[in-house]
Write an enzyme that holds these catalytic residues in place. Structure first.
Site, PDB file in Angstrom:
ATOM      1  N   GLU A  85       2.606  48.568 -11.830  1.00 51.46           N
ATOM      2  CA  GLU A  85       3.091  48.916 -10.494  1.00 51.46           C
ATOM      3  C   GLU A  85       3.619  50.351 -10.445  1.00 51.46           C
ATOM      4  O   GLU A  85       4.293  50.739  -9.495  1.00 51.46           O
ATOM      5  CB  GLU A  85       4.191  47.937 -10.070  1.00 51.46           C
ATOM      6  CG  GLU A  85       3.832  46.466 -10.233  1.00 51.46           C
ATOM      7  CD  GLU A  85       2.592  46.073  -9.445  1.00 51.46           C
ATOM      8  OE1 GLU A  85       2.359  46.668  -8.371  1.00 51.46           O
ATOM      9  OE2 GLU A  85       1.852  45.177  -9.905  1.00 51.46           O
ATOM     10  N   HIS A 216       0.916  36.733  -1.007  1.00 49.20           N
ATOM     11  CA  HIS A 216       1.744  37.947  -1.044  1.00 49.20           C
ATOM     12  C   HIS A 216       3.044  37.735  -0.254  1.00 49.20           C
ATOM     13  O   HIS A 216       3.290  38.388   0.775  1.00 49.20           O
ATOM     14  CB  HIS A 216       0.960  39.118  -0.451  1.00 49.20           C
ATOM     15  CG  HIS A 216       0.992  40.347  -1.299  1.00 49.20           C
ATOM     16  ND1 HIS A 216       0.445  40.401  -2.567  1.00 49.20           N
ATOM     17  CD2 HIS A 216       1.512  41.591  -1.077  1.00 49.20           C
ATOM     18  CE1 HIS A 216       0.612  41.605  -3.076  1.00 49.20           C
ATOM     19  NE2 HIS A 216       1.266  42.346  -2.203  1.00 49.20           N
TER      20      HIS A 216
END
Length: 383
Positions: A85, A216
């Site tokens: 990330e 998500h």
């Protein structure tokens, strides 16, 4: 998001949403389980993955001190999952931060990144000791730990998102609209609590991992939460005594392939490609971990031999065993940890330095030492 990518075999459907920078459509994944049938040509791949997983379990259980392997595995997972990330921290930075977890002085302070990685490690520790079943309550608690005091901390830590998000710039994937998020989370939670499921437990872990990423549910941190939950599910669902297996090293090696394979599940229903890819990763990671375990165990025995073998003091052995749990030590912390005076602790560290077990970490106060050979094995490729 390209409307044309989603064909008749998609594992869900597109829904119109109010236009925003991600487009005018979102993807609504079908509830689990998918209609996909596990193919015959994947049985050998599944058998090999389960074989290596159980071999790893047996070797891990035989360790006199499981921390020899568990702490390095946890740290590798935290570093690599966070790196996917864009959060960068080395093993030394992580361990030094955990020795002295001071607040960052500014937004640009690299300690912000170190804290993100440390939070992942904390969340993983919490997950593996929590009595809660695998479900939405536990997932929200893990997210709150993960986002504590770091970037995204103002995006409702521990709370499901209340705004539309998209993945990529320009947006490649747009998950369900926030107003209907619970329509996907409730069936997902119900599926997690099912005692009997359609697939082999290992296969089901990766089916579930896809589904969480497709939904998500958070404004930030979804990838890390998904991979963290994957570690927990592999342990719980596959009957492992400890979290011996982590997948982020495999996924991080080719991050684009990881994303592409999941995306093709959404657009084409390419479950076989996704599951085959993940099962091959299990066998690969289990094999690597077994090798690393053997090297660490051998090194531990070598350390004892350097200190005159069985005649080495129990106190020195205690310090050595502690190094496999955390391969950094400050002299100031040893008196309380092993119940000795400061001069004795200083003398013990000097003996370990002379034996080549410890080396001083430069430019750090208070004086801190680390075990270079443990670092070289446990954190290979991460420095």
């Amino acid at each position: 998001m390209q409307h044309s990518d989603f064909g008749p075999g998609a594992s869900g459907h597109l829904s119109e949403i109010a236009p925003f920078w991600g487009g005018a459509y979102c993807f609504d994944p079908d509830p689990l389980p998918p209609t996909w049938e596990f193919p015959a040509d994947l049985w050998p791949v599944l058998n090999e993955a389960n074989k290596q997983l159980m071999l790893l379990e047996g070797i891990g259980r035989s360790l006199p001190n499981p921390a020899i392997l568990l702490r390095p595995l946890r740290d590798r997972e935290a570093i690599l999952s966070s790196r996917m990330e864009g959060t960068m921290a080395t093993p030394r930075q992580l361990l030094l931060y955990e020795l002295d977890p001071r607040e960052a002085a500014s937004e640009e302070d690299p300690r912000n990144m170190h804290r993100e990685v440390a939070n992942y490690a904390r969340a993983l520790d919490y997950a593996l000791t929590s009595p809660l079943p695998t479900g939405l309550t536990l997932i929200r608690q893990l997210h709150a730990i993960l986002m504590d005091g770091v970037r995204g901390k103002n995006r409702d830590p521990g709370q499901f998102r209340r705004q539309q998000v998209a993945i990529g710039a320009p947006a490649r994937y747009v998950p369900p609209a926030p107003g209907r998020l619970q329509d996907f989370l409730d069936p997902f939670d119900a599926y997690l609590h099912l005692e009997r499921k359609r697939y082999d437990p290992l296969v089901d872990c990766f089916v579930t991992h896809y589904q969480l990423e497709a939904i998500h549910p958070f404004s930030d941190g979804n990838g890390r939460i998904g991979r963290l939950l994957l570690t927990l599910m592999i342990q719980r669902c596959c009957g492992m005594t400890q979290p011996w297996l982590h997948m982020s090293e495999y996924y991080e090696a080719d991050h684009q392939q990881y994303c592409d394979r999941m995306y093709r599940v959404s657009t084409e229903g390419a479950w076989s490609d996704w599951i085959g890819y993940c099962l091959k990763g299990v066998a690969q990671q289990a094999t690597k971990t077994i090798e690393r375990c053997d090297r660490l165990r051998t090194l531990r025995d070598e350390y004892y031999d350097r200190l005159t073998g069985k005649s080495a003091s129990l106190r020195l052995k205690q310090i050595i065993d502690g190094l496999f749990k955390a391969p950094m030590v400050a002299i100031a912390d040893l008196p309380e940890a092993i119940g000795v005076t400061y001069p004795t602790a200083k003398s013990d560290v000097a003996k370990l330095v002379k034996a080549g077990v410890l080396a001083e970490f430069p430019d750090h106060h208070p004086k801190t030492y680390y075990a270079p050979e443990i670092f070289a094995i446990a954190y290979e490729g991460l420095e």
